[in-house]
Design a protein around this motif. Structure first.
Motif, mmCIF file in Angstrom:
data_model
loop_
_atom_site.group_PDB
_atom_site.id
_atom_site.type_symbol
_atom_site.label_atom_id
_atom_site.label_comp_id
_atom_site.label_asym_id
_atom_site.label_seq_id
_atom_site.Cartn_x
_atom_site.Cartn_y
_atom_site.Cartn_z
ATOM 1 N N THR A 157 45.975 12.811 37.869
ATOM 2 C CA THR A 157 44.911 13.701 37.397
ATOM 3 C C THR A 157 43.900 12.904 36.584
ATOM 4 O O THR A 157 44.268 12.149 35.677
ATOM 5 C CB THR A 157 45.488 14.839 36.542
ATOM 6 N N SER A 158 42.617 13.070 36.911
ATOM 7 C CA SER A 158 41.536 12.338 36.254
ATOM 8 C C SER A 158 40.787 13.250 35.300
ATOM 9 O O SER A 158 40.753 14.481 35.483
ATOM 10 C CB SER A 158 40.576 11.782 37.317
ATOM 11 N N ASP A 159 40.150 12.654 34.293
ATOM 12 C CA ASP A 159 39.302 13.438 33.401
ATOM 13 C C ASP A 159 37.888 13.605 33.970
ATOM 14 O O ASP A 159 37.054 14.277 33.367
ATOM 15 C CB ASP A 159 39.231 12.796 32.013
ATOM 16 N N ILE A 211 35.481 14.278 37.734
ATOM 17 C CA ILE A 211 35.558 14.862 39.069
ATOM 18 C C ILE A 211 35.636 13.740 40.101
ATOM 19 O O ILE A 211 34.944 12.732 40.004
ATOM 20 C CB ILE A 211 34.325 15.748 39.338
ATOM 21 N N ALA A 270 39.927 17.206 40.502
ATOM 22 C CA ALA A 270 40.286 16.230 39.472
ATOM 23 C C ALA A 270 41.659 15.633 39.720
ATOM 24 O O ALA A 270 42.039 14.667 39.049
ATOM 25 C CB ALA A 270 40.251 16.890 38.094
#
Length: 402
Positions: free
Chosen positions: A323-325, A327, A360
């Motif tokens: 999961t990324s902070d 997009i 995300a």
């Protein structure tokens, strides 16, 4: 002037003009207005309007359309030329096309004008109990300032070949080309509204100074990765305007400090930024009027930053979810690397499959991987997620246990 029916009226008038001459030349011949590639078995002449052009001599007759006080002088009008292709049909062994051509050339030479009497005849037929072209009853071409003239529009062989090439798989027919002009058109309703008067005059003068970006870096240091809450330092010349904004990707940000050669801007207030390479542009606005209102001004050249995602990772079953902070776009190139935390060696690289939309979180399937701990790096369009510590070993985050 004349309304929008003028074009159709000219065509109908030419048809009316030629009818009796054609009937006298070849018994039973008629005049029609189809495309020139429509097959015909009967003798006659076809009138086809194949293009229009501006009448250069009358192009600017309607300028200006207003008086100095803003009152309407006249409605906007268009002077146009109608280009016709006349084709001649009939039995070639009886020279019917050539007889019809001769009659047509003679008639248009002796009567080259679309007279008001001829237009009145077209209108009379449109209002007859058994009308012909009933829609032409509302034409007002007869009231035009100038009569429409029919003139030969000769073409050389190359131009004639190009014209007939638009009729797909159609054999050439004996033909002649004519132009009708000027045809003056205007809308019947008042499309020009009175302009409001000028209440006061304001003149603003300023020099044109385009901002130029030389470089963009993280304020934390030239080697520090740019992440979502970084502060950017933009260096260059002419950066300060009356109002200055910095466009990063699709977001427009207000700088926290501005000078002619340097400005700073915090990314933390930007929403919807994508990981990867993003354009950076400095935009100026001018303040015009009283009270002053911002107007678009100069923009700089485009610079770029590589915005790195910060991630968390989890593993369950055979799925690794990252999961990324920021997009991650559906069309961006994404891969995941697994590293040995103690040595930093790359153990495996997995390409993330195509995704249906922006998100995300991405996930991949891991099989045949030895149990243990692995550091995770997410790469999005060449931007690698940072590790902790940034330099040195062992890597402590982000780490997953398999």
């Amino acid at each position: 002037m004349s309304n929008s029916l003028a074009v159709a009226t000219v065509t109908a008038a030419v048809q009316e003009l030629l009818t009796d001459a054609i009937e006298a030349a070849v018994h039973g011949a008629t005049v029609w207005t189809d495309r020139s590639d429509v097959p015909r078995q009967t003798a006659g002449v076809n009138i086809y309007l194949y293009r229009t052009s501006d009448d250069a001599a009358r192009r600017n007759d309607d300028l200006p359309t207003r008086e100095l006080n803003g009152a309407i002088r006249n409605r906007p009008r268009l002077a146009t030329r109608l280009h016709y292709l006349l084709t001649f049909h009939g039995k070639d062994d009886e020279l019917v096309p050539q007889r019809l051509l001769g009659a047509t050339l003679a008639r248009l030479h002796s009567r080259p004008l679309i007279t008001r009497a001829l237009i009145d005849q077209v209108v009379a037929e449109a209002t007859d109990p058994t009308p012909r072209n009933e829609f032409l009853a509302a034409t007002d071409l007869a009231a035009a300032d100038e009569l429409v003239r029919l003139s030969p529009d000769p073409m050389d062989l190359d131009e004639l070949t190009k014209l007939w090439s638009v009729f797909f798989q159609t054999a050439y027919q004996l033909s002649a080309t004519y132009v009708a002009s000027p045809v003056l058109l205007e809308e019947t309703k008042d499309v020009a509204l009175p302009a409001p008067p000028v209440l006061s005059e304001q003149l603003t003068v300023r020099g044109l100074l385009r901002p130029t970006i030389i470089g963009v870096r993280n304020s934390a240091g030239a080697g520090a990765p740019v992440i979502a809450d970084s502060e950017l330092v933009v260096e260059g010349s002419g950066l300060r305007g009356e109002q200055t904004a910095v466009r990063v990707g699709g977001a427009e940000l207000a700088p926290t400090a501005v000078s002619a050669t340097q400005l700073t801007v915090a990314l933390g207030s930007a929403a919807g930024l994508h990981a990867g390479l993003l354009p950076v542009v400095v935009a100026h606005r001018w303040l015009v009027g009283d009270p002053a209102e911002p107007r678009a001004g100069e923009t700089s050249n485009v610079a770029g930053i590589v915005l790195a995602p910060r991630i968390t990772a989890s593993f369950g079953g055979d799925q690794l979810a990252v999961t990324s902070d920021l997009i991650i776009g559906a069309r961006q190139s994404v891969s995941i690397r697994l590293l040995a935390p103690t040595t930093g060696r790359v153990v495996r690289t997995v390409d993330v499959p195509d995704r249906p939309g922006d998100s995300a979180t991405v996930s991949v399937t891991l099989k045949d991987l030895a149990s243990g701990q692995y550091a995770v790096v997410l790469q999005v369009d060449g931007a690698d997620s940072p590790l902790t510590p940034a330099t040195g070993l062992p890597i402590t985050a982000p780490v997953v246990t398999i």
